[in-house]
Design a protein around this motif. Structure first.
Motif, mmCIF file in Angstrom:
data_model
loop_
_atom_site.group_PDB
_atom_site.id
_atom_site.type_symbol
_atom_site.label_atom_id
_atom_site.label_comp_id
_atom_site.label_asym_id
_atom_site.label_seq_id
_atom_site.Cartn_x
_atom_site.Cartn_y
_atom_site.Cartn_z
ATOM 1 N N GLU A 161 0.874 -1.253 -0.100
ATOM 2 C CA GLU A 161 0.056 -0.118 -0.016
ATOM 3 C C GLU A 161 0.873 1.240 -0.127
ATOM 4 N N THR A 162 0.652 2.022 -0.972
ATOM 5 C CA THR A 162 1.226 3.218 -1.036
ATOM 6 C C THR A 162 0.336 4.662 -0.464
ATOM 7 N N SER A 163 1.168 5.336 0.419
ATOM 8 C CA SER A 163 0.518 6.641 0.804
ATOM 9 C C SER A 163 1.403 7.726 0.731
ATOM 10 N N LEU A 164 0.908 8.800 0.933
ATOM 11 C CA LEU A 164 1.781 10.227 1.021
ATOM 12 C C LEU A 164 2.347 10.314 2.410
ATOM 13 N N PHE A 165 3.785 10.341 2.231
ATOM 14 C CA PHE A 165 4.567 10.703 3.541
ATOM 15 C C PHE A 165 4.720 12.086 3.754
ATOM 16 N N ALA A 166 5.044 12.992 2.705
ATOM 17 C CA ALA A 166 5.489 14.309 2.960
ATOM 18 C C ALA A 166 5.433 15.056 1.652
ATOM 19 N N VAL A 167 5.241 16.391 1.893
ATOM 20 C CA VAL A 167 5.593 17.504 0.581
ATOM 21 C C VAL A 167 6.549 18.198 1.148
ATOM 22 N N GLY A 168 7.210 18.895 0.201
ATOM 23 C CA GLY A 168 7.917 20.104 0.609
ATOM 24 C C GLY A 168 9.033 20.335 -0.590
ATOM 25 N N ARG A 169 10.151 21.010 -0.400
ATOM 26 C CA ARG A 169 11.114 21.361 -1.126
ATOM 27 C C ARG A 169 12.689 21.253 -0.788
ATOM 28 N N TYR A 170 13.296 20.878 -1.925
ATOM 29 C CA TYR A 170 14.793 21.022 -1.531
ATOM 30 C C TYR A 170 15.438 22.318 -1.867
ATOM 31 N N TYR A 171 16.013 23.203 -1.076
ATOM 32 C CA TYR A 171 16.764 24.451 -1.343
ATOM 33 C C TYR A 171 18.510 23.705 -1.245
ATOM 34 N N ASP A 172 18.908 23.809 -2.391
ATOM 35 C CA ASP A 172 20.367 23.102 -2.655
ATOM 36 C C ASP A 172 21.192 24.496 -2.704
ATOM 37 N N ASP A 207 6.553 20.927 3.911
ATOM 38 C CA ASP A 207 5.068 21.538 4.297
ATOM 39 C C ASP A 207 4.279 20.495 5.387
ATOM 40 N N THR A 208 4.635 19.253 5.315
ATOM 41 C CA THR A 208 4.008 18.404 6.065
ATOM 42 C C THR A 208 4.739 18.471 7.352
ATOM 43 N N ARG A 209 4.132 18.185 8.181
ATOM 44 C CA ARG A 209 4.481 18.514 9.644
ATOM 45 C C ARG A 209 3.846 17.168 10.413
#
Lengths: 395, 163
Positions: free
Chosen positions: B121-132, B151-153
């Motif tokens: 089963e697949t679910s969303l773990f987190a969303v956000g961004r890399y700032y490299d 964004d996900t806390r």
């Protein structure tokens, strides 16, 4: 020797205080009763005073009895709590988890309230309600609030409940110098929604036999002098304290001793207190972790984690406390993930085979004794009027 | 105004930097931490942070130098972790080299899915961004700083793996 079906279902040949029936973890009826009989009548932590530092600062809180609350600091500096609901038509008053608002305005029909819970505006009130309903009848539902024991904001839905200090029964006295010598401040907050029963999380916090789960704790504590001398002390109302230990953090490769501490605390000292019905103070040298459990359903729990340091910390000191906190706690910490994984595993197995949960270790109240859980379930049974070992019976 | 040669160099830099970011994603997905760190400089810095509306402040969840990250991944086998697969989906939004083209910043949108070993089963773990922050070395472009801004806390039981 493997057991057959009849043997598996046999009650353990132990005192009834030494095991529980897992029905207490899965029954919607039990949770309904817990909300009414326990959570609606005991003191629980809503937030920390530093989260409402300035006048008109507010912070919302989902109370474990099923009510939505908010905490607000008044223009007089007093921290109060109210139901987060407009008494007019039941809309949520505060949508943001935190903020600052001089007037609490219901977006629906523009009823407004002040930070003391008084209704200050009813748009076109006289035209619609004449003299039948006025602002005096439309105040918010106030919730008893006490601030203390590290600046935590405790709330109690029961207007007739004993005072907070009486409820705590001295459980936090040994930690008071660390908690109350100077103001604390929250530097970390996160919420874990876990498919498990809230009591299973409190169980994990209430016993140290599970240190075998943690590589970090095995190296830094279990293998170190003094570990097996730690003793549990129980307190009235279901609380329990674990004896102190000085932790050898550098025993974990790459980790360092903790440079910072709390007032009155020996460097690297660890103190821990579990409060009925679902809160824990966990003070590990440089950072304090506060857990508060909020049942969402019998098998789903929201656990709020706060990390605290001293308000006067310099940026460099704060960074050290954050680093120490994150090393084992926080959503990426070494220990917290393992603890949560264990209660996740228990949650997945609930109702799928296990017949009884044992709390039967007796080791003269030392660290692997399970007196902490027995203390909790003794109190739980008293509040519920049901023995945890046979919850379908009424005491 | 850029001449043709400069434009080609710039395009080449963009391609190589984007490839570096995508390579790090593939290496992390496959838990090839050695390969991932090979794409990072010796003074690499890594952090996971999030804005907390509850505290009205930025929270740091993880912050390590290269030695700290190496220690973290080296100890993973000694710890219990949830048997899940983390799959990162990344899109490089912006690459901005400096005037000398010796250094660049990159912003990458990040979505992380979690797939259970048991049942798939697949679910969303987190969303956000890399700032490299990326620098040019003799071995090509390398990652000097990565800040994962989530964004996900609410991260369930969390994870011990770098994101």
């Amino acid at each position: 020797m493997p057991r057959n079906a009849a043997q598996w279902d046999l009650k353990p040949q132990l005192p009834s205080t030494h095991f529980v029936d897992p029905l207490i973890y899965t029954s919607p009826l039990i949770l309904h009763e817990e909300r009414e009989k326990i959570f609606a009548r005991t003191w629980v932590i809503a937030c920390h005073e530093s989260e409402v530092r300035d006048p008109h600062d507010y912070r919302t809180y989902r109370h474990p009895a099923g009510k939505n609350l908010f905490v607000v600091r008044g223009d007089d500096g007093t921290i109060r709590a109210f139901y987060n609901v407009c008494p007019h038509r039941g809309n949520t008053l505060l949508y943001e988890p935190a903020g600052n608002a001089k007037h609490l305005l219901c977006i629906f029909h523009a009823f407004a309230f002040d930070c003391r819970g008084e209704c200050v505006t009813i748009p076109r009130g006289e035209e619609g309600y004449q003299d039948r309903i006025g602002k005096a009848e439309m105040g918010l539902r106030a919730v008893r609030t006490e601030v203390g024991f590290g600046g935590m904001v405790y709330v109690n839905l029961d207007d007739g409940a004993p005072a907070l200090r009486e409820f705590l029964g001295g459980a936090l006295d040994d930690m008071l110098e660390a908690l109350d010598t100077e103001p604390l401040e929250v530097f970390a907050f996160h919420r874990a929604i876990v498919p498990t029963n809230y009591k299973l999380w409190h169980d994990t916090n209430s016993e140290f036999y599970h240190d075998y789960l943690h590589y970090h704790n095995r190296e830094t504590s279990l293998k170190q002098p003094g570990y097996f001398e730690r003793r549990y002390t129980t307190f009235p109302n279901g609380h329990a304290r674990v004896g102190d230990q000085v932790v050898k953090y550098e025993a974990y490769e790459g980790f360092k001793d903790r440079d910072l501490s709390f007032p009155g605390l020996v460097r690297n000292q660890w103190k821990m207190v579990d409060l009925f019905p679902g809160q824990t103070y966990n003070l590990r040298g440089s950072s304090l972790r506060i857990d508060t459990s909020i049942p969402i359903s019998p098998v789903q729990t929201s656990i709020e984690f706060r990390g605290l340091g001293l308000r006067r910390d310099t940026p460099e000191e704060r960074a050290l406390r954050v680093r120490d906190y994150n090393s084992i706690w926080g959503p990426f910490g070494r220990n917290l993930h393992e603890d949560l994984l264990a209660v996740l595993g228990q949650g997945r197995a609930l109702g799928r085979g296990q017949r009884y949960f044992l709390h039967a270790r007796e080791e003269d109240n030392t660290i692997h004794d399970e007196i902490g859980m027995r203390q909790f379930y003794g109190e739980w049974s008293r509040w519920m009027g049901r023995p945890a070992s046979a919850p379908l019976e009424v005491l | 105004m850029l001449d043709v040669s400069s434009l080609e160099t710039l395009n080449s830099d963009h391609r190589e930097i984007a490839r570096l970011v995508y390579d790090t994603v593939l290496l992390l997905d496959s838990k090839d931490f050695s390969g991932w760190l090979h794409r990072c400089t010796d003074d690499f810095a890594y952090a996971v942070r999030s804005w907390s509306p509850e505290l009205r402040a930025q929270i740091t969840w993880l912050e390590h130098d290269r030695a700290g990250i190496e220690n973290l991944v080296r100890h993973l086998p000694r710890h219990h972790t949830e048997p899940v697969l983390l799959t990162r989906h990344a899109t490089v939004y912006r690459i901005e080299p400096d005037a000398e083209r010796s250094e660049a910043t990159a912003i990458t949108a990040l979505t992380i899915y979690q797939t259970q070993d048991d049942g798939g089963e697949t679910s969303l773990f987190a969303v956000g961004r890399y700032y490299d922050r990326i620098i040019r070395t003799d071995d090509g472009w390398r990652l000097r700083e990565r800040e994962v801004e989530l964004d996900t806390r609410s991260l369930g039981i969390g994870t011990q793996y770098p994101l």
